[in-house]
Design a protein around this motif. Sequence first.
Motif, mmCIF file in Angstrom:
data_model
loop_
_atom_site.group_PDB
_atom_site.id
_atom_site.type_symbol
_atom_site.label_atom_id
_atom_site.label_comp_id
_atom_site.label_asym_id
_atom_site.label_seq_id
_atom_site.Cartn_x
_atom_site.Cartn_y
_atom_site.Cartn_z
ATOM 1 N N TYR A 55 0.849 -1.192 0.000
ATOM 2 C CA TYR A 55 0.000 0.000 0.000
ATOM 3 C C TYR A 55 0.881 1.237 0.000
ATOM 4 N N TYR A 56 0.326 2.290 -0.560
ATOM 5 C CA TYR A 56 1.005 3.589 -0.551
ATOM 6 C C TYR A 56 0.270 4.501 0.423
ATOM 7 N N ILE A 57 1.023 5.169 1.291
ATOM 8 C CA ILE A 57 0.446 6.059 2.304
ATOM 9 C C ILE A 57 0.677 7.501 1.875
ATOM 10 N N GLN A 58 -0.388 8.208 1.631
ATOM 11 C CA GLN A 58 -0.306 9.633 1.274
ATOM 12 C C GLN A 58 -0.578 10.457 2.530
ATOM 13 N N THR A 137 -9.922 -3.122 2.565
ATOM 14 C CA THR A 137 -11.034 -2.186 2.727
ATOM 15 C C THR A 137 -10.904 -1.385 4.016
ATOM 16 N N ALA A 138 -10.559 -2.064 5.116
ATOM 17 C CA ALA A 138 -10.433 -1.399 6.410
ATOM 18 C C ALA A 138 -9.267 -0.411 6.415
ATOM 19 N N LEU A 139 -8.198 -0.778 5.750
ATOM 20 C CA LEU A 139 -7.026 0.087 5.733
ATOM 21 C C LEU A 139 -7.284 1.350 4.910
ATOM 22 N N GLU A 140 -7.980 1.210 3.789
ATOM 23 C CA GLU A 140 -8.315 2.380 2.979
ATOM 24 C C GLU A 140 -9.277 3.303 3.729
ATOM 25 N N PHE A 142 -9.424 3.540 6.963
ATOM 26 C CA PHE A 142 -8.608 4.133 8.026
ATOM 27 C C PHE A 142 -7.843 5.350 7.500
ATOM 28 N N GLY A 143 -7.383 5.286 6.258
ATOM 29 C CA GLY A 143 -6.637 6.391 5.680
ATOM 30 C C GLY A 143 -7.472 7.628 5.455
ATOM 31 N N THR A 144 -8.744 7.449 5.160
ATOM 32 C CA THR A 144 -9.614 8.616 4.921
ATOM 33 C C THR A 144 -10.226 9.153 6.204
ATOM 34 N N SER A 145 -10.227 8.348 7.269
ATOM 35 C CA SER A 145 -10.858 8.776 8.516
ATOM 36 C C SER A 145 -9.904 9.505 9.449
ATOM 37 N N ASP A 150 -4.006 11.669 3.774
ATOM 38 C CA ASP A 150 -4.961 12.013 2.718
ATOM 39 C C ASP A 150 -5.674 10.747 2.263
ATOM 40 N N GLU A 151 -4.863 9.698 2.043
ATOM 41 C CA GLU A 151 -5.456 8.410 1.676
ATOM 42 C C GLU A 151 -4.396 7.321 1.765
ATOM 43 N N ILE A 152 -4.874 6.084 1.819
ATOM 44 C CA ILE A 152 -4.023 4.889 1.759
ATOM 45 C C ILE A 152 -4.618 3.996 0.674
#
Length: 347
Positions: A55-58, A137-140, A142-145, A150-152
Amino acid sequence: MQQGIDSRAMLAVFVTKLPRLLLMAVAGAVLGSGLYLMAALSRAQDLCYVSETEYYIQFAEGRYEARDHYNAFTWNDVLGTEPILGRVMELLGSGFDKDRVKAMLSAKMPSDVRYLTILVRGQDPAEIEAVKNAVGTALEAFGTSRDTFDEIYKIKDLEIVREEISFFGWRAAFLGAVAAVGAGAFVTAFCFCLGSAFYTKTDMAVRLGIPACGMTFRGECRGNRKGSLERRQEEMLSENLKMLSERYAPIWLLDASGGREAGAFLQDIRDRGLAAGDGFRVYSAEERTEEDAVFVAVIPFGVPYREKIADEINDARLHGGRVVSAVLVQADRRWMRIYYACCTERK
């Protein structure tokens, strides 16, 4: 023990022990790799399937300091928290055990904290597939919450494969070799520092208070070649034995090996004609000599001997004898050449 350590003698001991230390290193490497192989075979009985997803973490604008907190250790902890694991269990449903799912998850991260790899291990590929999708799904989400990101999002999803196990570990072999050599070096240094073994004529003079009349060497020179050290020591021994035999008669050869070392030394000087063999006799504790008997202590090279020969010397003195000299026998030529920094000189 108050005389200090002869550093040159210790160096010579270590140099002559190098072949043995190398063998210990090989044995340690074999042992280490053998233990690793046993552990690998044990793991092979429960081989798992593994899924690897990257995954890429922004990170959010102005929140770059968060990069200092999110590392592999942090993500392994975060995966087991309610925002991610709780959401994963909601997606999976009641057919999955929470503790088991948590045990299936792990994270790793290279030096760049923007790249996160999630690993899912298990026995059932279908179960791994379901958990992997739920984690994604949970990780994405988590990135928006979180305002930290900004996003994962997913950038690489590898196939589920059977986990490979290496049956040979270079690290285990190396650690085994280092441990074996370290143990061998420690034992060598410890035994040397105890001071029970005699390596030089000075050792006998200092530790026993007896002048040394000479030394003999182990075996014969290859090709009947003798260096200057061997020739000089043989000359000194011959001259001193002749002087002692002229001054005292008879002379008893005393050792702490039941006469074995003394008998071998007597046979050696007779064979080489270094002294009149009739003037020397092997002393036996069972046959007490007359008072004022004269002794020469025979001490083997590099053998723990100080306590034993000191006991024999004290016993001889108690019965009225005098120990006038000592001889070092079966010395190692290579050790002596290292100690005296001499090279072999051909005739």
